[in-house]
Every structure is written in C-alpha cells, then in structure tokens.
Design a protein around this motif. Structure first.
Motif, PDB file in Angstrom:
ATOM      1  N   SER A  35       0.582 -19.058  30.729  1.00 32.71           N
ATOM      2  CA  SER A  35       1.168 -18.928  28.935  1.00 32.71           C
ATOM      3  C   SER A  35       2.390 -17.743  28.592  1.00 32.71           C
ATOM      4  O   SER A  35       1.952 -17.089  29.635  1.00 32.71           O
ATOM      5  CB  SER A  35      -0.255 -19.120  27.938  1.00 32.71           C
ATOM      6  N   SER A  59      -3.291 -28.864  33.979  1.00 30.14           N
ATOM      7  CA  SER A  59      -2.639 -28.739  33.387  1.00 30.14           C
ATOM      8  C   SER A  59      -1.735 -27.683  33.959  1.00 30.14           C
ATOM      9  O   SER A  59      -0.221 -27.422  33.525  1.00 30.14           O
ATOM     10  CB  SER A  59      -3.552 -28.525  31.646  1.00 30.14           C
ATOM     11  N   HIS A  60      -2.761 -26.408  34.458  1.00 33.32           N
ATOM     12  CA  HIS A  60      -2.019 -25.109  34.935  1.00 33.32           C
ATOM     13  C   HIS A  60      -0.758 -25.753  36.271  1.00 33.32           C
ATOM     14  O   HIS A  60       0.124 -24.936  36.394  1.00 33.32           O
ATOM     15  CB  HIS A  60      -3.236 -24.520  35.408  1.00 33.32           C
ATOM     16  N   LYS A  63       2.558 -27.262  34.722  1.00 35.73           N
ATOM     17  CA  LYS A  63       2.923 -26.478  34.414  1.00 35.73           C
ATOM     18  C   LYS A  63       3.859 -25.603  35.313  1.00 35.73           C
ATOM     19  O   LYS A  63       4.824 -25.463  35.308  1.00 35.73           O
ATOM     20  CB  LYS A  63       2.573 -25.228  33.327  1.00 35.73           C
ATOM     21  N   LYS A  66       6.538 -27.420  36.417  1.00 34.44           N
ATOM     22  CA  LYS A  66       7.814 -27.186  35.651  1.00 34.44           C
ATOM     23  C   LYS A  66       8.652 -26.147  36.081  1.00 34.44           C
ATOM     24  O   LYS A  66       9.355 -26.031  35.936  1.00 34.44           O
ATOM     25  CB  LYS A  66       7.273 -28.241  34.569  1.00 34.44           C
ATOM     26  N   LYS A  67       7.770 -24.927  36.124  1.00 34.07           N
ATOM     27  CA  LYS A  67       8.383 -23.741  35.911  1.00 34.07           C
ATOM     28  C   LYS A  67       8.493 -23.381  36.684  1.00 34.07           C
ATOM     29  O   LYS A  67       9.512 -22.500  36.302  1.00 34.07           O
ATOM     30  CB  LYS A  67       7.390 -22.814  34.536  1.00 34.07           C
TER      31      LYS A  67
END
Length: 105
Positions: A35, A59-60, A63, A66-67
């Motif tokens: 985050s 979810s981690h 992310k 994606k990131k």
C-alpha cells in the motif's frame, strides 16, 4: 537466500515474518508493504533483491503483479493465505510462518 515478506501496510504480518526468519542461518530477510501508506513501502530494489517473495493474501499478489510487472523477472511469488486478523508476533501467526514458509526454502 533472500526472502521478502509483503503485506498491505507492513505493520503486523510481514514484519512478523521478517522477525521469525531473521535469525535463520544463510537467510536474509526483508519486509515491506504494497500500500502507498505502508511503514516500509515496497520498492523495485526489494523485488530485485528477493529470491522468494511471500505475500499474505491473493490481493497482495494481484497488486504486486500489476504494480511491479516489469521487475518480476520470474521470481517465485508465494501466497501464504494469511488473513489480516493477527497482531505483530501473534503466537498463532508465528506458528503459521514456521509451518508454511520452510516448504519453499
């Protein structure tokens, strides 16, 4: 071997993973948060450094992919499936880490 533990804000789960495995021989450990408001934000240098990346939740992992898609050069990313219900160094959380992580080392 370099292990990287990732959770959302790097306050409870990933720092516990870092603490649990920080004293293991021949293992270097870091923790970070995915985050934007994480205590230790995840950076590209962490991704490059890691041999195995452990995330707490799917979810981690999503992310992270994606990131940091360009930086994830075939590194192993393992989802431990640990929900955000534990305090830092919670005995049950430590037990989960000690049971699950060595399978991947």
């Amino acid at each position: 071997m370099n292990l990287l533990f990732i959770c959302s804000r790097n306050k409870l789960r990933s720092p516990t993973g870092e603490a649990v495995f920080g004293s293991y021989a021949n293992i270097e450990v870091r923790s970070a948060g995915i985050s934007n408001d994480a205590q230790v934000p995840l950076g590209t240098e962490d991704i490059d450094w890691a041999d195995i990346i452990f995330v707490m939740e799917q979810s981690h992992k999503n992310k992270l992919a994606k990131k940091f898609r360009k930086q994830l050069n075939g590194q192993r990313v393992v989802c431990l499936g640990i929900p955000d219900v534990y305090k830092y160094m919670d005995p049950e959380l430590i037990e989960i880490f000690e049971r699950e992580v060595p399978r991947y080392l």
